[in-house]
Design a protein around this motif. Structure first.
Motif, PDB file in Angstrom:
ATOM      1  N   GLU A   1       0.828  -1.206   0.000  1.00 31.41           N
ATOM      2  CA  GLU A   1       0.000   0.000   0.000  1.00 31.41           C
ATOM      3  C   GLU A   1       0.865   1.260   0.000  1.00 31.41           C
ATOM      4  N   ASP A   2       1.973   1.190   0.692  1.00 27.91           N
ATOM      5  CA  ASP A   2       2.821   2.387   0.819  1.00 27.91           C
ATOM      6  C   ASP A   2       3.785   2.557  -0.351  1.00 27.91           C
ATOM      7  N   ASP A   3       4.399   1.447  -0.823  1.00 28.49           N
ATOM      8  CA  ASP A   3       5.499   1.541  -1.787  1.00 28.49           C
ATOM      9  C   ASP A   3       5.150   1.076  -3.190  1.00 28.49           C
ATOM     10  N   CYS A   4       4.071   0.370  -3.373  1.00 24.82           N
ATOM     11  CA  CYS A   4       3.770  -0.213  -4.688  1.00 24.82           C
ATOM     12  C   CYS A   4       2.493   0.324  -5.317  1.00 24.82           C
ATOM     13  N   LYS A   5       1.611   0.842  -4.509  1.00 24.50           N
ATOM     14  CA  LYS A   5       0.306   1.228  -5.036  1.00 24.50           C
ATOM     15  C   LYS A   5       0.410   2.320  -6.095  1.00 24.50           C
ATOM     16  N   PHE A   6       1.401   3.218  -5.948  1.00 22.38           N
ATOM     17  CA  PHE A   6       1.525   4.307  -6.920  1.00 22.38           C
ATOM     18  C   PHE A   6       1.783   3.753  -8.319  1.00 22.38           C
ATOM     19  N   LEU A   7       2.607   2.707  -8.429  1.00 23.38           N
ATOM     20  CA  LEU A   7       2.878   2.108  -9.734  1.00 23.38           C
ATOM     21  C   LEU A   7       1.678   1.291 -10.228  1.00 23.38           C
ATOM     22  N   LEU A   8       1.029   0.573  -9.301  1.00 24.78           N
ATOM     23  CA  LEU A   8      -0.132  -0.231  -9.696  1.00 24.78           C
ATOM     24  C   LEU A   8      -1.258   0.660 -10.209  1.00 24.78           C
ATOM     25  N   ASP A   9      -1.421   1.824  -9.609  1.00 24.43           N
ATOM     26  CA  ASP A   9      -2.444   2.754 -10.093  1.00 24.43           C
ATOM     27  C   ASP A   9      -2.126   3.242 -11.502  1.00 24.43           C
ATOM     28  N   ILE A  10      -0.834   3.490 -11.769  1.00 27.10           N
ATOM     29  CA  ILE A  10      -0.445   3.950 -13.108  1.00 27.10           C
ATOM     30  C   ILE A  10      -0.668   2.856 -14.141  1.00 27.10           C
ATOM     31  N   SER A  11      -0.285   1.619 -13.806  1.00 27.20           N
ATOM     32  CA  SER A  11      -0.377   0.527 -14.781  1.00 27.20           C
ATOM     33  C   SER A  11      -1.807   0.067 -15.021  1.00 27.20           C
ATOM     34  N   THR A  12      -2.712   0.349 -14.092  1.00 26.07           N
ATOM     35  CA  THR A  12      -4.115  -0.057 -14.266  1.00 26.07           C
ATOM     36  C   THR A  12      -5.007   1.107 -14.668  1.00 26.07           C
ATOM     37  N   ARG A  13      -4.391   2.236 -15.058  1.00 20.99           N
ATOM     38  CA  ARG A  13      -5.178   3.394 -15.467  1.00 20.99           C
ATOM     39  C   ARG A  13      -5.967   3.060 -16.733  1.00 20.99           C
ATOM     40  N   GLU A  14      -7.202   3.518 -16.785  1.00 23.31           N
ATOM     41  CA  GLU A  14      -8.058   3.201 -17.922  1.00 23.31           C
ATOM     42  C   GLU A  14      -7.530   3.872 -19.194  1.00 23.31           C
ATOM     43  N   ASN A  15      -7.642   3.129 -20.301  1.00 22.59           N
ATOM     44  CA  ASN A  15      -7.262   3.621 -21.630  1.00 22.59           C
ATOM     45  C   ASN A  15      -5.809   4.063 -21.701  1.00 22.59           C
ATOM     46  N   SER A  16      -4.980   3.465 -20.843  1.00 25.68           N
ATOM     47  CA  SER A  16      -3.564   3.827 -20.851  1.00 25.68           C
ATOM     48  C   SER A  16      -2.750   2.909 -21.755  1.00 25.68           C
ATOM     49  N   GLY A  17      -3.319   1.772 -22.126  1.00 25.09           N
ATOM     50  CA  GLY A  17      -2.579   0.815 -22.936  1.00 25.09           C
ATOM     51  C   GLY A  17      -1.539   0.035 -22.165  1.00 25.09           C
ATOM     52  N   LEU A  18      -1.579   0.127 -20.821  1.00 25.24           N
ATOM     53  CA  LEU A  18      -0.587  -0.553 -19.986  1.00 25.24           C
ATOM     54  C   LEU A  18      -1.134  -1.829 -19.361  1.00 25.24           C
ATOM     55  N   HIS A  19      -2.239  -2.352 -19.901  1.00 26.05           N
ATOM     56  CA  HIS A  19      -2.828  -3.575 -19.349  1.00 26.05           C
ATOM     57  C   HIS A  19      -1.949  -4.793 -19.594  1.00 26.05           C
ATOM     58  N   VAL A  20      -0.923  -4.654 -20.428  1.00 21.28           N
ATOM     59  CA  VAL A  20      -0.038  -5.790 -20.719  1.00 21.28           C
ATOM     60  C   VAL A  20       0.886  -6.099 -19.545  1.00 21.28           C
ATOM     61  N   PHE A  21       1.013  -5.174 -18.600  1.00 23.50           N
ATOM     62  CA  PHE A  21       1.889  -5.403 -17.452  1.00 23.50           C
ATOM     63  C   PHE A  21       1.130  -6.147 -16.354  1.00 23.50           C
ATOM     64  N   SER A  22       1.857  -6.977 -15.604  1.00 23.62           N
ATOM     65  CA  SER A  22       1.283  -7.706 -14.475  1.00 23.62           C
ATOM     66  C   SER A  22       2.270  -7.630 -13.305  1.00 23.62           C
ATOM     67  N   PHE A  23       2.391  -6.427 -12.754  1.00 27.09           N
ATOM     68  CA  PHE A  23       3.331  -6.225 -11.651  1.00 27.09           C
ATOM     69  C   PHE A  23       2.902  -6.987 -10.395  1.00 27.09           C
ATOM     70  N   VAL A  24       1.610  -7.143 -10.202  1.00 30.70           N
ATOM     71  CA  VAL A  24       1.141  -7.858  -9.016  1.00 30.70           C
ATOM     72  C   VAL A  24       1.627  -9.295  -9.033  1.00 30.70           C
ATOM     73  N   ALA A  25       1.529  -9.955 -10.202  1.00 32.41           N
ATOM     74  CA  ALA A  25       1.917 -11.363 -10.285  1.00 32.41           C
ATOM     75  C   ALA A  25       3.419 -11.526 -10.438  1.00 32.41           C
ATOM     76  N   ASN A  26       4.000 -10.858 -11.450  1.00 32.71           N
ATOM     77  CA  ASN A  26       5.389 -11.122 -11.815  1.00 32.71           C
ATOM     78  C   ASN A  26       6.400 -10.318 -11.009  1.00 32.71           C
ATOM     79  N   SER A  27       5.934  -9.409 -10.194  1.00 31.67           N
ATOM     80  CA  SER A  27       6.864  -8.647  -9.345  1.00 31.67           C
ATOM     81  C   SER A  27       6.615  -8.945  -7.871  1.00 31.67           C
TER      82      SER A  27
END
Length: 763
Positions: free
Chosen positions: A329-355
């Motif tokens: 929540e403190d150190d990773c959420k900022f990146l997860l919010d960016i990668s899951t932003r709508e219409n960003s084209g970043l849905h190909v990333f899976s930081f939750v699983a692979n990181s």
């Protein structure tokens, strides 16, 4: 045309009359055809003999078809002859009109041949033009293809050059990001399409370089497309080293920029870097950088701290997961919010699983491998449930169901779930629970729960340790610290097996008691040594277990499985109710065993009935006036049983009445058999003695009148039995049993009652 006929030609014969209609006297055609043969079809322009015959042969034999066709041919021939005969004059004069035909044919052939030559010449010219046209079109297509390849190679060269030029500008940006902005001396280096307006508007160097890297990545994506369409070409092969070098530089620069953006949590730079990684299809590299840069340090620190505590809780993961959730929540959420932003084209990333999940799994395997071991079921289940809760927490960072499904399909997720060997865990729980019940059932006797006399009236608890163990084992199957919902079907099967094991234990013991031999059935010794009062405990426990299994226990199980479909819940309910009914079906067997024991004791007193014969045979005793002493002891076992402390405390009136009726009927049946045999033997003996006396009197010449008005021994025996069954009937009445309703008692009354009392039973 002049008339060529000879003047001596005979006159034309008169016209023939029209042919007679081919119909018989009744109006039916003589040459009628079957319905399936249609002659008009033969004159059709598209008539095909083969298809016509193949269609008819599907339902008409070949011989019949051939016969009908031959008949039709004969009819056509007759019709042709009739036509010739009818128009004979025209037929004969036909040949006289065909004069100078050959000359006409020759005159017609010349223009036809001329036309044919012209057509052939024109056809040759057209073929030559067509061939030339095709040749030129092929040359044009080859030229176009060559031009396209050349343009592709030129585009590839231009893109490589452009990428190299953009890469050369990257080192010109200062590596020290501490000041955060570009100085004026750097403006001259950013001349290749990157506007300096961003810098003048206080745009950070980090963001500027990320934008440049994103542009380079898009060019690399174009380059990848060109290379894919220009494979195995010498020009591309010669540029391969340049392309590889550029790709390596881009990956390195993008990695440094992404790491620096993560350290400073620069959202815009991170967004640009992720778009660059997505453009070059290198998502794994970004996920690995995030794992090693951000996730790995705090996960390693958490497990170092927890591993240092030692003790039995060294392999527990509950507290670790709690701290990891907070770090995410403190150190990773900022990146997860960016990668899951709508219409960003970043849905190909899976930081939750692979990181995140990948690093956590690796840390557990290295630092706490015992957490995955089912050898300690309680700790294993605790870790397993906390892991499922952790996965559910990770799934909360996804915003759509499809993304959650994609997360569950990731290889690291599947690998994480494989670490938890639920099959082995259930096997250990099965051995633990089933072994506990088996251990309690192999003892040689029933084990009543120790209780004071004041507790005897408490019928709301189990009385036997075996029954208590069964209920505890049944409850263990569905306890929170035992149950795994994914194995609910296995625990349901274990529940039914426990009920079946308890039922078989009782049935085996009852069978051994009935045969008075334990045989090879282990665990049936208790039934041989059990007293009738001991079975009261079993009856009480069976009632309690049936009510508990079909009531609170069933409700608890259905509550745990409420997320299942209604069909599944119905099957679970039916199976558990069937298991409870299997216990309920044991009650008649228990009642029968108690009844057999009491009847056996009563029959021992009934055997004294044989002494009546010795009392009155060949003696001068008078008619009896009171019942025999043994009658008072016949019903004493059942009376003692029903009035005992256990029966009073634990048996319902319905069960006591059922036992009384069952036992009374069986005792009376034995009473009837013994008394009937006794009277039958007495009468046969008396008849034989009477014959002997008559013979002796005849030989001595005495009078044959032997009627001395004395009562016979058989009458005395019957009178004694009559007095006995009257007392027996009174004893039954005192217990609440109507003797007249027992068929065996009525039969016994008819056997021993005096003639004047045969029709009325009273005592």
């Amino acid at each position: 045309m002049p008339d060529l006929r000879s003047p001596q030609a005979p006159p034309a014969p008169p016209p023939l009359p029209p042919p007679r209609s081919a119909a018989d006297l009744f109006g039916d055609p003589v040459d009628s055809y079957p319905p399936w043969l249609n002659p008009t079809a033969f004159v059709d322009q598209e008539f095909d003999p083969e298809s016509y015959i193949s269609d008819l042969r599907t339902f008409v034999p070949f011989e019949t078809l051939r016969s009908e066709l031959q008949s039709h041919l004969s009819s056509l021939q007759r019709e042709l002859v009739d036509l010739i005969n009818r128009d004979y004059s025209d037929f004969v004069s036909l040949s006289t009109k065909l004069i100078d035909i050959d000359a006409s044919v020759v005159r017609m052939r010349a223009p036809l041949l001329d036309i044919k030559e012209k057509i052939l010449a024109f056809r040759g010219a057209v073929d030559a033009s067509l061939s030339a046209l095709k040749s030129r079109l092929k040359q044009r297509a080859d030229a176009n293809q060559t031009r396209e390849v050349l343009e592709l190679l030129l585009d590839t060269f231009h893109v490589v050059s452009k990428v190299e030029k953009l890469i050369k500008e990257l080192p010109s940006i200062p590596v020290d990001w501490s000041n955060g902005y570009v100085n004026s001396a750097s403006k001259d280096h950013l001349s290749n399409g990157i506007s300096l307006q961003h810098i003048e508007n206080s745009t950070s160097l980090r963001e500027t370089q990320s934008m440049l890297l994103e542009r380079i990545a898009s060019e690399m994506n174009r380059l990848k497309f060109y290379i894919t369409h220009a494979q195995n070409m010498p020009f591309i092969e010669n540029m391969e080293k340049r392309i590889q070098s550029a790709s390596l530089l881009v990956d390195t620069s993008l990695g440094h920029c992404f790491v620096d953006a993560l350290e400073h949590r620069d959202a815009n730079a991170i967004y640009n870097c992720l778009r660059a990684y997505a453009a070059i299809d290198n998502t794994r590299n970004a996920e690995e950088i995030f794992r090693s840069t951000v996730v790995a340090p705090f996960v390693e620190k958490i497990f170092d701290d927890s591993s240092g505590t030692g003790g039995e809780s060294a392999d527990e993961l509950v507290q670790d997961y709690k701290i990891i959730k907070q770090y995410i929540e403190d150190d990773c959420k900022f990146l997860l919010d960016i990668s899951t932003r709508e219409n960003s084209g970043l849905h190909v990333f899976s930081f939750v699983a692979n990181s995140i999940l990948k690093e956590v799994l690796s840390a557990i395997q290295k630092r706490k491998p015992g957490a995955f071991s089912p050898g300690r079921p309680k700790e294993f289940l605790k870790n397993y449930k906390s892991s499922l809760d952790f996965l559910a927490h990770l799934e909360g960072y996804y915003r759509t169901r499809s993304s959650v499904a994609k997360f569950r399909a990731e290889a690291v997720y599947i690998e994480f779930m494989k670490q938890w060997n639920i099959g082995v865990y259930f096997t250990l729980r099965f051995q633990e629970i089933a072994g506990t019940l088996d251990s309690s059932l192999v003892v040689a006797s029933l084990l009543p729960v120790e209780s004071s006399s004041s507790d005897l009236k408490n019928s709301q608890a189990l009385l036997l340790k075996q029954s208590i163990t069964l209920l505890e084992c049944l409850s263990s199957c569905w306890q929170d610290d035992v149950l795994v919902i994914s194995c609910a079907d296995k625990f349901l099967r274990l529940t039914l097996q426990l009920l079946s094991r308890y039922s078989n234990w009782l049935l085996t013991g009852l069978a051994a008691r009935k045969s008075k031999s334990t045989g090879s059935s282990a665990g049936s010794e208790w039934a041989i040594s059990a007293a009738a009062d001991d079975f009261i405990y079993i009856i009480h426990d069976l009632h309690y277990l049936v009510n508990e299994v079909s009531g609170n226990y069933l409700g608890h199980v259905l509550g745990l499985l409420k997320s299942c479909s209604s069909e599944v819940l119905d099957l679970v309910k039916q199976s558990i109710l069937q298991g409870g009914n299997s216990l309920k079906d044991l009650l008649p067997h228990i009642m029968s065993s108690i009844s057999d024991t009491l009847v056996e004791k009563s029959v021992e007193d009934l055997r004294q009935l044989k002494g009546i014969t010795a009392t009155y045979r060949m003696t001068n005793k008078p008619l009896p006036t009171r019942h025999s002493p043994y009658v008072s002891g016949v019903l004493r076992p059942i009376k003692t049983f029903l009035e005992g402390e256990r029966a009073t405390a634990y048996l319902t009136e319905h069960i006591k009445n059922d036992l009384l009726q069952r036992t009374a009927f069986e005792i009376t049946g034995h009473y009837n058999e013994l008394a009937t045999d006794l009277v039958t033997v007495a009468r046969k003996t008396e008849s034989s003695l009477q014959k002997i006396r008559l013979g002796a009197q005849r030989r001595a010449g005495a009078s044959s009148d032997v009627s001395d008005h004395n009562v016979s021994d058989t009458d005395k025996i019957c009178m004694q039995l009559f007095l006995d069954i009257q007392e027996y009937g009174r004893n039954l009445a005192s217990l609440g049993v109507e003797a007249a309703n027992i068929p065996a008692y009525r039969s016994l009354w008819q056997c021993v009652a005096p003639p004047d009392r045969q029709n009325s039973i009273s005592f």
